[in-house]
Design a protein around this motif. Structure first.
Motif, mmCIF file in Angstrom:
data_model
loop_
_atom_site.group_PDB
_atom_site.id
_atom_site.type_symbol
_atom_site.label_atom_id
_atom_site.label_comp_id
_atom_site.label_asym_id
_atom_site.label_seq_id
_atom_site.Cartn_x
_atom_site.Cartn_y
_atom_site.Cartn_z
ATOM 1 N N ASP A 50 -55.801 -15.641 1.621
ATOM 2 C CA ASP A 50 -56.899 -15.364 0.916
ATOM 3 C C ASP A 50 -57.768 -16.573 0.247
ATOM 4 O O ASP A 50 -58.512 -16.468 -0.807
ATOM 5 N N ALA A 51 -58.007 -17.562 1.045
ATOM 6 C CA ALA A 51 -58.679 -18.502 0.761
ATOM 7 C C ALA A 51 -60.092 -18.644 1.162
ATOM 8 O O ALA A 51 -60.325 -17.655 2.036
ATOM 9 N N LYS A 52 -61.018 -19.124 0.469
ATOM 10 C CA LYS A 52 -62.117 -19.351 0.890
ATOM 11 C C LYS A 52 -62.350 -20.306 1.782
ATOM 12 O O LYS A 52 -62.316 -21.595 1.577
ATOM 13 N N VAL A 53 -62.668 -20.278 3.171
ATOM 14 C CA VAL A 53 -62.630 -21.226 4.168
ATOM 15 C C VAL A 53 -63.812 -21.624 4.850
ATOM 16 O O VAL A 53 -64.692 -20.535 5.218
ATOM 17 N N LYS A 54 -64.176 -22.725 4.922
ATOM 18 C CA LYS A 54 -65.183 -23.332 5.733
ATOM 19 C C LYS A 54 -64.564 -24.007 6.781
ATOM 20 O O LYS A 54 -63.792 -24.896 6.476
ATOM 21 N N VAL A 55 -65.128 -23.944 8.077
ATOM 22 C CA VAL A 55 -64.694 -24.478 9.245
ATOM 23 C C VAL A 55 -65.954 -25.116 9.929
ATOM 24 O O VAL A 55 -66.909 -24.522 10.058
ATOM 25 N N ILE A 56 -65.726 -26.619 10.138
ATOM 26 C CA ILE A 56 -66.887 -27.360 10.604
ATOM 27 C C ILE A 56 -66.518 -28.117 11.751
ATOM 28 O O ILE A 56 -65.508 -28.755 11.782
ATOM 29 N N ALA A 57 -67.306 -28.083 12.865
ATOM 30 C CA ALA A 57 -67.147 -28.809 14.061
ATOM 31 C C ALA A 57 -68.527 -28.424 14.754
ATOM 32 O O ALA A 57 -69.383 -27.638 14.573
ATOM 33 N N ASP A 58 -68.737 -29.507 15.963
ATOM 34 C CA ASP A 58 -69.928 -29.353 16.978
ATOM 35 C C ASP A 58 -69.627 -28.122 17.726
ATOM 36 O O ASP A 58 -70.714 -27.425 18.144
ATOM 37 N N ASP A 59 -68.509 -27.945 18.118
ATOM 38 C CA ASP A 59 -68.257 -26.533 18.897
ATOM 39 C C ASP A 59 -67.016 -25.878 18.678
ATOM 40 O O ASP A 59 -65.911 -26.279 17.899
ATOM 41 N N PHE A 60 -66.945 -24.566 19.113
ATOM 42 C CA PHE A 60 -65.720 -23.667 18.758
ATOM 43 C C PHE A 60 -65.253 -23.021 19.823
ATOM 44 O O PHE A 60 -66.007 -22.682 20.719
ATOM 45 N N VAL A 61 -63.875 -23.044 19.989
ATOM 46 C CA VAL A 61 -63.355 -22.317 21.016
ATOM 47 C C VAL A 61 -63.675 -20.586 20.741
ATOM 48 O O VAL A 61 -64.023 -20.309 19.633
ATOM 49 N N SER A 62 -63.525 -19.764 21.721
ATOM 50 C CA SER A 62 -63.911 -18.432 21.607
ATOM 51 C C SER A 62 -63.292 -17.645 20.626
ATOM 52 O O SER A 62 -63.688 -16.606 20.269
ATOM 53 N N GLY A 63 -61.935 -18.118 20.216
ATOM 54 C CA GLY A 63 -61.143 -17.197 19.235
ATOM 55 C C GLY A 63 -61.921 -17.077 18.077
ATOM 56 O O GLY A 63 -61.524 -16.197 17.156
ATOM 57 N N PHE A 64 -62.747 -18.052 17.773
ATOM 58 C CA PHE A 64 -63.584 -17.833 16.403
ATOM 59 C C PHE A 64 -64.499 -16.506 16.239
ATOM 60 O O PHE A 64 -64.821 -16.407 15.058
ATOM 61 N N GLU A 65 -64.895 -16.358 17.549
ATOM 62 C CA GLU A 65 -65.703 -14.993 17.331
ATOM 63 C C GLU A 65 -65.141 -13.788 16.718
ATOM 64 O O GLU A 65 -65.901 -13.161 16.037
ATOM 65 N N SER A 66 -64.015 -13.593 16.896
ATOM 66 C CA SER A 66 -63.241 -12.514 16.434
ATOM 67 C C SER A 66 -62.956 -12.472 14.887
ATOM 68 O O SER A 66 -63.109 -11.330 14.249
ATOM 69 N N ILE A 67 -63.320 -13.711 14.382
ATOM 70 C CA ILE A 67 -63.101 -13.531 12.707
ATOM 71 C C ILE A 67 -64.464 -14.196 12.209
ATOM 72 O O ILE A 67 -64.620 -14.248 10.829
ATOM 73 N N SER A 68 -65.490 -14.387 12.983
ATOM 74 C CA SER A 68 -66.538 -14.975 12.296
ATOM 75 C C SER A 68 -67.439 -14.084 11.494
ATOM 76 O O SER A 68 -67.921 -14.671 10.531
ATOM 77 N N LYS A 69 -67.189 -12.752 11.183
ATOM 78 C CA LYS A 69 -67.764 -12.026 10.160
ATOM 79 C C LYS A 69 -67.140 -11.693 8.917
ATOM 80 O O LYS A 69 -67.566 -10.859 8.144
ATOM 81 N N LEU A 70 -65.919 -12.254 8.868
ATOM 82 C CA LEU A 70 -65.166 -12.231 7.540
ATOM 83 C C LEU A 70 -65.832 -12.917 6.623
ATOM 84 O O LEU A 70 -66.300 -13.952 6.592
ATOM 85 N N SER A 71 -65.965 -12.188 5.313
ATOM 86 C CA SER A 71 -66.531 -12.479 4.052
ATOM 87 C C SER A 71 -66.245 -13.884 3.609
ATOM 88 O O SER A 71 -67.091 -14.534 2.914
ATOM 89 N N ASN A 72 -64.953 -14.202 3.719
ATOM 90 C CA ASN A 72 -64.511 -15.452 3.115
ATOM 91 C C ASN A 72 -64.311 -16.483 4.269
ATOM 92 O O ASN A 72 -63.767 -17.667 4.004
ATOM 93 N N LEU A 73 -64.959 -16.588 5.262
ATOM 94 C CA LEU A 73 -65.074 -17.478 6.252
ATOM 95 C C LEU A 73 -66.574 -17.802 6.475
ATOM 96 O O LEU A 73 -67.272 -17.018 6.908
ATOM 97 N N LYS A 74 -66.613 -19.411 6.458
ATOM 98 C CA LYS A 74 -68.040 -19.785 6.890
ATOM 99 C C LYS A 74 -68.030 -20.656 8.070
ATOM 100 O O LYS A 74 -67.270 -21.748 7.978
ATOM 101 N N ILE A 75 -68.500 -20.546 9.127
ATOM 102 C CA ILE A 75 -68.512 -21.339 10.350
ATOM 103 C C ILE A 75 -69.745 -21.895 10.423
ATOM 104 O O ILE A 75 -70.917 -21.526 10.552
ATOM 105 N N ILE A 76 -69.543 -23.519 10.441
ATOM 106 C CA ILE A 76 -70.897 -24.476 10.405
ATOM 107 C C ILE A 76 -70.526 -25.209 11.258
ATOM 108 O O ILE A 76 -69.664 -26.145 11.815
ATOM 109 N N LYS A 77 -71.808 -25.153 12.479
ATOM 110 C CA LYS A 77 -71.597 -25.812 13.742
ATOM 111 C C LYS A 77 -72.332 -27.058 13.544
ATOM 112 O O LYS A 77 -73.578 -27.271 13.901
ATOM 113 N N ARG A 78 -71.793 -28.211 12.860
ATOM 114 C CA ARG A 78 -72.530 -29.375 13.012
ATOM 115 C C ARG A 78 -71.233 -30.650 12.473
ATOM 116 O O ARG A 78 -70.006 -29.887 12.394
#
Length: 227
Positions: A50-78
């Motif tokens: 139940d952490a609030k997570v930010k994941v930061i990278a230039d590119d992401f593997v396909s597995g991130f797509e399935s969790i991308s809409k979770l409210s406590n996750l922010k995906i940052i592409k840079r």
């Protein structure tokens, strides 16, 4: 003990030792830098806690797509910016570049953030053990970051030994423990005696052989007859 044995003992004693504990990170800001499979696994583990997570990278593997809409996750592409670490509780460096990971760790320490580097235990403030979860039962295995493969092998052995029935078993014991400890008609000694009987293996055996709810209820009542 000869000279070589003494030298080996001294080397072992100098290795970093860790204090095992479980952290409550619910609602806390946790940063993962990296978009590969290892980073994905770390992100999922943080989300489960139940952490609030930010994941930061230039590119992401396909597995991130399935969790991308979770409210406590922010995906940052840079790439990571120092400002990303504002108010962060912990930081995991999980890129595929060791030098980049070390630089990320350095930035995290400058900001007094707990740091984990996935490919270098010596650069970590904390390490993440191999873990087996069965509901409220959590078993962690660590080799102090020295032999991850051994931790994985031991975890796999425990997974075979501690099956899914322990999820239900731990849930029942947890519920009964709460009831027993809130029972004002029982002395402390009686409470401990009842809990010992409930966890002596008989209840677990019943769950393993898929006994009926009525049979389990009768056993529990025979051990803990409510007054």
């Amino acid at each position: 003990m000869d000279g070589k044995d003494i030298q080996r003992t001294q080397i072992l004693n100098k290795r970093k030792k860790y204090y095992p504990l479980y952290l409550d990170i619910s609602g806390k800001s946790c940063i993962v830098v990296g978009g590969g499979r290892i980073a994905l696994r770390k992100v999922k583990g943080l989300l489960e806690a139940d952490a609030k997570v930010k994941v930061i990278a230039d590119d992401f593997v396909s597995g991130f797509e399935s969790i991308s809409k979770l409210s406590n996750l922010k995906i940052i592409k840079r790439r990571l910016r120092k400002s990303d670490l504002k108010n962060a509780f912990l930081l995991i460096a999980a890129t595929d570049d060791k030098e980049v990971n070390r630089e990320i760790a350095k930035i995290g320490r400058e900001k007094k953030i707990l740091v984990n580097v996935v490919d270098s235990a010596k650069d970590c403030d904390f390490i993440l053990p191999a873990t087996v979860r069965r509901g409220n039962l959590t078993i962690s295995i660590s080799t102090n970051g020295t032999i991850p493969l051994l931790s994985r092998k031991v975890r796999e052995s425990i997974e075979d030994l501690i099956g899914s029935e322990y999820t239900f078993y731990a849930s029942i014991l947890s519920q009964l423990r709460s009831e027993i400890y809130s029972d004002k008609n029982l002395s402390q000694k009686e409470k401990m005696r009842i809990l010992e009987k409930l966890s002596d293996g008989r209840l677990l055996d019943m769950i393993k052989r898929k006994a009926s709810k009525e049979e389990i209820k009768k056993f529990v009542e025979s051990v803990y007859p409510k007054k």
